[in-house]
Design a protein around this motif. Structure first.
Motif, PDB file in Angstrom:
ATOM      1  N   GLY A  32       0.796  -1.226   0.000  1.00  0.00           N
ATOM      2  CA  GLY A  32       0.000   0.000   0.000  1.00  0.00           C
ATOM      3  C   GLY A  32       0.827   1.274   0.000  1.00  0.00           C
ATOM      4  N   ASP A  33       2.079   1.201  -0.440  1.00  0.00           N
ATOM      5  CA  ASP A  33       2.933   2.382  -0.506  1.00  0.00           C
ATOM      6  C   ASP A  33       2.963   2.868  -1.948  1.00  0.00           C
ATOM      7  OD1 ASP A  33       4.836   4.371  -0.406  1.00  0.00           O
ATOM      8  OD2 ASP A  33       6.219   3.226   0.864  1.00  0.00           O
ATOM      9  N   LEU A  34       2.150   3.859  -2.249  1.00  0.00           N
ATOM     10  CA  LEU A  34       2.009   4.341  -3.618  1.00  0.00           C
ATOM     11  C   LEU A  34       2.891   5.552  -3.913  1.00  0.00           C
ATOM     12  CD1 LEU A  34      -1.841   3.832  -4.026  1.00  0.00           C
ATOM     13  CD2 LEU A  34       0.042   2.252  -4.528  1.00  0.00           C
ATOM     14  N   ASN A  35       3.962   5.713  -3.154  1.00  0.00           N
ATOM     15  CA  ASN A  35       4.905   6.787  -3.395  1.00  0.00           C
ATOM     16  C   ASN A  35       5.411   6.669  -4.835  1.00  0.00           C
ATOM     17  OD1 ASN A  35       7.220   8.459  -3.508  1.00  0.00           O
ATOM     18  ND2 ASN A  35       7.547   8.231  -1.320  1.00  0.00           N
ATOM     19  N   PRO A  36       5.314   7.734  -5.614  1.00  0.00           N
ATOM     20  CA  PRO A  36       5.691   7.647  -7.033  1.00  0.00           C
ATOM     21  C   PRO A  36       7.165   7.311  -7.274  1.00  0.00           C
ATOM     22  CG  PRO A  36       5.078   9.905  -6.443  1.00  0.00           C
ATOM     23  CD  PRO A  36       4.770   9.045  -5.261  1.00  0.00           C
ATOM     24  N   ILE A  37       8.039   7.438  -6.276  1.00  0.00           N
ATOM     25  CA  ILE A  37       9.456   7.088  -6.488  1.00  0.00           C
ATOM     26  C   ILE A  37       9.627   5.606  -6.793  1.00  0.00           C
ATOM     27  CG2 ILE A  37      10.324   9.002  -5.078  1.00  0.00           C
ATOM     28  CD1 ILE A  37      10.946   6.884  -2.868  1.00  0.00           C
ATOM     29  N   TYR A  38       8.634   4.777  -6.428  1.00  0.00           N
ATOM     30  CA  TYR A  38       8.720   3.339  -6.697  1.00  0.00           C
ATOM     31  C   TYR A  38       8.153   2.959  -8.070  1.00  0.00           C
ATOM     32  CZ  TYR A  38       9.534   3.303  -1.679  1.00  0.00           C
ATOM     33  OH  TYR A  38      10.035   3.545  -0.430  1.00  0.00           O
ATOM     34  N   PHE A  39       7.573   3.939  -8.762  1.00  0.00           N
ATOM     35  CA  PHE A  39       6.891   3.657 -10.022  1.00  0.00           C
ATOM     36  C   PHE A  39       7.449   4.432 -11.216  1.00  0.00           C
ATOM     37  CE2 PHE A  39       4.045   2.957  -6.485  1.00  0.00           C
ATOM     38  CZ  PHE A  39       3.495   1.730  -6.769  1.00  0.00           C
ATOM     39  N   ASP A  40       8.075   5.553 -10.951  1.00  0.00           N
ATOM     40  CA  ASP A  40       8.487   6.449 -12.033  1.00  0.00           C
ATOM     41  C   ASP A  40       9.929   6.922 -11.780  1.00  0.00           C
ATOM     42  OD1 ASP A  40       8.922   8.753 -13.655  1.00  0.00           O
ATOM     43  OD2 ASP A  40       6.768   9.175 -13.700  1.00  0.00           O
ATOM     44  N   GLU A  41      10.840   6.516 -12.665  1.00  0.00           N
ATOM     45  CA  GLU A  41      12.245   6.853 -12.471  1.00  0.00           C
ATOM     46  C   GLU A  41      12.490   8.354 -12.508  1.00  0.00           C
ATOM     47  OE1 GLU A  41      16.700   5.602 -13.967  1.00  0.00           O
ATOM     48  OE2 GLU A  41      14.981   4.380 -14.572  1.00  0.00           O
ATOM     49  N   ALA A  42      11.764   9.077 -13.337  1.00  0.00           N
ATOM     50  CA  ALA A  42      11.942  10.536 -13.411  1.00  0.00           C
ATOM     51  C   ALA A  42      11.586  11.175 -12.061  1.00  0.00           C
ATOM     52  CB  ALA A  42      11.085  11.124 -14.536  1.00  0.00           C
ATOM     53  N   VAL A  43      10.522  10.722 -11.444  1.00  0.00           N
ATOM     54  CA  VAL A  43      10.127  11.252 -10.130  1.00  0.00           C
ATOM     55  C   VAL A  43      11.185  10.888  -9.090  1.00  0.00           C
ATOM     56  CG1 VAL A  43       8.413  11.108  -8.277  1.00  0.00           C
ATOM     57  CG2 VAL A  43       7.664  11.235 -10.659  1.00  0.00           C
ATOM     58  N   ALA A  44      11.673   9.656  -9.134  1.00  0.00           N
ATOM     59  CA  ALA A  44      12.707   9.232  -8.184  1.00  0.00           C
ATOM     60  C   ALA A  44      13.950  10.118  -8.327  1.00  0.00           C
ATOM     61  CB  ALA A  44      13.055   7.765  -8.406  1.00  0.00           C
ATOM     62  N   ARG A  45      14.338  10.413  -9.551  1.00  0.00           N
ATOM     63  CA  ARG A  45      15.520  11.254  -9.771  1.00  0.00           C
ATOM     64  C   ARG A  45      15.266  12.699  -9.297  1.00  0.00           C
ATOM     65  NH1 ARG A  45      19.617   8.790 -12.297  1.00  0.00           N
ATOM     66  NH2 ARG A  45      19.188   6.832 -13.366  1.00  0.00           N
ATOM     67  N   GLN A  46      14.038  13.193  -9.511  1.00  0.00           N
ATOM     68  CA  GLN A  46      13.692  14.533  -9.014  1.00  0.00           C
ATOM     69  C   GLN A  46      13.790  14.598  -7.489  1.00  0.00           C
ATOM     70  OE1 GLN A  46       9.737  15.191 -10.528  1.00  0.00           O
ATOM     71  NE2 GLN A  46      10.469  15.984 -12.491  1.00  0.00           N
ATOM     72  N   GLU A  47      13.555  13.459  -6.847  1.00  0.00           N
ATOM     73  CA  GLU A  47      13.619  13.393  -5.380  1.00  0.00           C
ATOM     74  C   GLU A  47      15.024  13.090  -4.867  1.00  0.00           C
ATOM     75  OE1 GLU A  47      11.187  14.164  -3.208  1.00  0.00           O
ATOM     76  OE2 GLU A  47       9.998  14.774  -4.947  1.00  0.00           O
ATOM     77  N   GLY A  48      16.012  13.042  -5.780  1.00  0.00           N
ATOM     78  CA  GLY A  48      17.401  12.889  -5.373  1.00  0.00           C
ATOM     79  C   GLY A  48      17.965  11.477  -5.431  1.00  0.00           C
ATOM     80  N   TYR A  49      17.194  10.535  -5.945  1.00  0.00           N
ATOM     81  CA  TYR A  49      17.685   9.158  -6.093  1.00  0.00           C
ATOM     82  C   TYR A  49      18.384   8.980  -7.436  1.00  0.00           C
ATOM     83  CZ  TYR A  49      14.631   8.189  -2.142  1.00  0.00           C
ATOM     84  OH  TYR A  49      14.026   8.206  -0.898  1.00  0.00           O
TER      85      TYR A  49
END
Length: 150
Positions: A32-49
């Motif tokens: 139930g963790d729908l944080n977009p960093i687990y689904f979208d690489e662009a979002v993960a990179r925007q968040e510093g990953y």
């Protein structure tokens, strides 16, 4: 005659696991963790990953799909499968783990304790696993305690 204490220091054969973005997505949805960093690489990179990271308890997926089955662990450790309980689980993350990482996992029996409980004796077997990425860095360590009732 060997005893359960003799297991201390036993090393398990290493295994490898390729971290799959689809498995990360499935796991995130399952918990139930729908944080977009687990689904979208662009979002993960925007968040510093540097890519799609794994959720914190994803090491269980790695162990389940890449490691030893319950019955294999029982056989290796000479445990009675009908008398087993999962006691504790702990994780220490040293570096991020990302989709497409290739992990080599090594494990050993770190400790064994024999305790008396209200219904009899129990073996408490602590397993420790190290997760090393494709560049040779240790990225995580997990420990778990398996309880075998006598």
């Amino acid at each position: 005659m060997s005893t359960v204490i003799d297991l201390i220091g036993l090393e398990l054969a290493p295994y490898t696991y390729s971290v799959d973005q689809v498995k990360i997505k499935e796991f995130a949805e399952a918990i139930g963790d729908l944080n977009p960093i687990y689904f979208d690489e662009a979002v993960a990179r925007q968040e510093g990953y540097d890519g799609i990271p794994i959720p914190l308890t994803f090491l269980q997926v790695i162990d389940m799909w890449g490691g030893y089955s319950f019955m294999e662990k029982c056989e290796i450790l000479h445990l009675n499968p009908v008398k087993i309980l999962h006691g504790e689980q702990g994780y220490k993350f040293l570096k991020p783990i990302y989709a497409r990482d290739i992990l080599t996992v090594t494990g050993k029996v770190a400790d064994v304790k024999i305790k008396e409980g209200s219904t009899g004796a129990m073996n408490l077997i602590t397993l420790e696993f190290e997760y090393q990425n494709q560049t040779g860095e240790i990225v995580a360590i997990s420990t778990n305690v398996t309880i075998e009732r006598h």
